[in-house]
Write an enzyme that holds these catalytic residues in place. Sequence first.
Site, mmCIF file in Angstrom:
data_model
loop_
_atom_site.group_PDB
_atom_site.id
_atom_site.type_symbol
_atom_site.label_atom_id
_atom_site.label_comp_id
_atom_site.label_asym_id
_atom_site.label_seq_id
_atom_site.Cartn_x
_atom_site.Cartn_y
_atom_site.Cartn_z
ATOM 1 N N GLU A 406 0.970 -1.134 -0.103
ATOM 2 C CA GLU A 406 -0.103 0.059 -0.099
ATOM 3 C C GLU A 406 0.774 1.338 0.159
ATOM 4 O O GLU A 406 0.603 2.427 -0.408
ATOM 5 C CB GLU A 406 -0.935 0.000 1.287
ATOM 6 N N HIS A 473 -11.640 -6.491 8.758
ATOM 7 C CA HIS A 473 -12.323 -6.008 7.328
ATOM 8 C C HIS A 473 -13.559 -5.317 7.643
ATOM 9 O O HIS A 473 -14.575 -5.461 6.721
ATOM 10 C CB HIS A 473 -12.501 -7.446 6.740
#
Length: 667
Positions: A406, A473
């Site tokens: 990322e 998540h």
Amino acid sequence: MQFDRKDYPDEQLLHLYRMLLFPRLIEEKMLILLRQGRISKWFSGIGQEAISVGAALALEPDEWIMPLHRNLGVFTTRGMPLRKLFLQWQGSQDGYSQGRERSFHFGSREHHICGMISHLGPQLAVADGAALAHTLRGQDKVALAFCGDGGTSEGDFHEALNVAAVWDLPVIFLIENNGYGLSTPVQEQYRCRSLADKGPGYGMEAVTIDGNNILTVYNTIRGIREYCLHNRKPYLVECLTFRIRGHEEASGTKYVPQDLMEAWRARDPLANFEQYLLQAGLLDEETAARERQSVKQQIDEELSVSEKAIAPDTSVELQAVYAPVQRLQPLGENGNAPGGGPLTTGAPVRRFIDGIKEGLRQSMQEIPELVLMGQDIAEYGGVFKITEGLLQEFGRNRVRNTPLCESAIIGAALGLGLEGIPSVVEMQFADFVSAGFNQIVNNLAKIHYRWGQPAPVVIRLPTGAGIGAGPFHSQSNEAWFFHTPGLKIVYPANPADAKGLLIAAILDPNPVLYFEHKALYRSVSGPVPESWSPAELGKARWIRRGEEISVIAYGAAVHWAESYADQHPGQSIGILDLRTLLPLDYESLQEAVRLTGKVLVLHEDSLTGGIGAELSAWIQENCFSLLDAPVMRCASLDTPIPFNQALEKNYLAQSRLDDAVSRLLAY
Ligand SMILES: Cc1ncc(C[n+]2csc(CCOP(=O)(O)OP(=O)(O)O)c2C)c(N)n1
């Protein structure tokens, strides 16, 4: 020291010599100013100048360089006006950062120099992005990023080298191995024999060279540049050198063994090259003295101009944070709801996820250079299938699968932005943005304020709970970013906004975090205008107006409020959908208070330090006389997000909404 002059004419060698003199003599002068308190801090590059000067000369002037704190020679070799450099170090309005940055933390588009952030490693991935921009445009240009031996231990080093290798980018990664990272000797920094050994691990050629020999550096980097362009590949070069002075002037060099220092002093890059030129008959003592004198005179003259330094203008500070938005297109004819207006009726009904897809697809059609990047977004279409079909339509150059990194990808997006190429980065789940946090909050967010460089990057964040996905998540992490000046945050709650706000985000030259609630993807539908039209950022919308209480919400919480109000027709509940969290629509907040005198802020994120805390504080400070009750917050529990459905339900604010509304109504 052996010098290989190849077939360079005498004038070229003398030019190299003069270029070496500038950083050395400027620095000697600056050390005096430092002692006089006229500049605040100094990172010395004495003894390492051959690297900065040799590398800068080996590149074309319009190739990006990402320098660090010891690379004054890059700035001088690129011909930056000395007076402006001096003004910069004095914190003047007329410096490169208008008094907002110190030492070498600034850049200049004109000189293709990208300003560093203190964190060092993030510069490397920005070079990836600049090289990607050139690659996409079919230009024969490299980008060069500097890194210290200490910086090679950062995760950013690994990520950036890996991305450059996987994407075949012409980036030169230049390590200045100067023996120490602050006081940490290289033996405590790494275990490989040489840092160049790391290159092959990434599938990259690498070499170790004498960084104190200006001709070695110049020749090698020129050769590497040709290699990178010819083979479309990155290259790792380790330049051995030594830091003769302290990490910065206050810290000294007590920890350096004296014999080591002496050995390296004897290898001084300027003295050795001067000696070579004297022996080769290209220079005599008199000319050498004259050269020094002439550079010193130039420094003194420029310094005397900079002494009329102007104090920064404090009145424009807030305006400097964001790059001005110029590219917003007119709204579509079929009436895509601008700002906080009513939602379009008559437009085709689409799901929330389709609003995002359409916004992305049409933006790719309308903006020919727009690039999408993310894990598994190409053939696979992304884990939520939002980019499905885009690879086939727009090709692999523009729809880019990324390695799992990322930080490097967000850094690369910034690098694309240096060249004016906008990009959208997909986080697989909003939770994973923590792995790119530094690039967002320190690089993207601050770059315009620091030295006027826009960061046209949108980060899409599939967010939120309610689907039993557990602690990593499901998170709502908008508050992590809400506190950071320079970012914009949008958070649509319906399909039309999903499209319109995404388009606006893409057209905005500032970094925009675009939160898309996963639970809304396929559960919410509504009219979505067919045209490619941006909604206005920073405008809330009334879902319905009420007389008893106003609920201020965003994202999934808007739907919780709606369903609550539907189930309680006897209560007159207004619902304001914020749509954009940064910038906030303060006018609408005030209206919410004025309409009912009772405000409930409802959000999915945990309570403490959430967006509701700020809204509540602002309302109480600014609308106190309009209030008939304390501003109340209904938010999720201050726990991580549990997996078990009953636990998750208990975690979510929705389970306490009834109680919160009842308490507020009864107040
Ligand atoms: C992420 C991060 N951690 C710590 C620091 C503090 N710091 C600044 S420079 C430095 C040493 C850097 O060493 P190296 O990369 O070898 O570069 P050098 O200063 O030797 O040129 C440290 C630890 C920092 N700037 N960034």
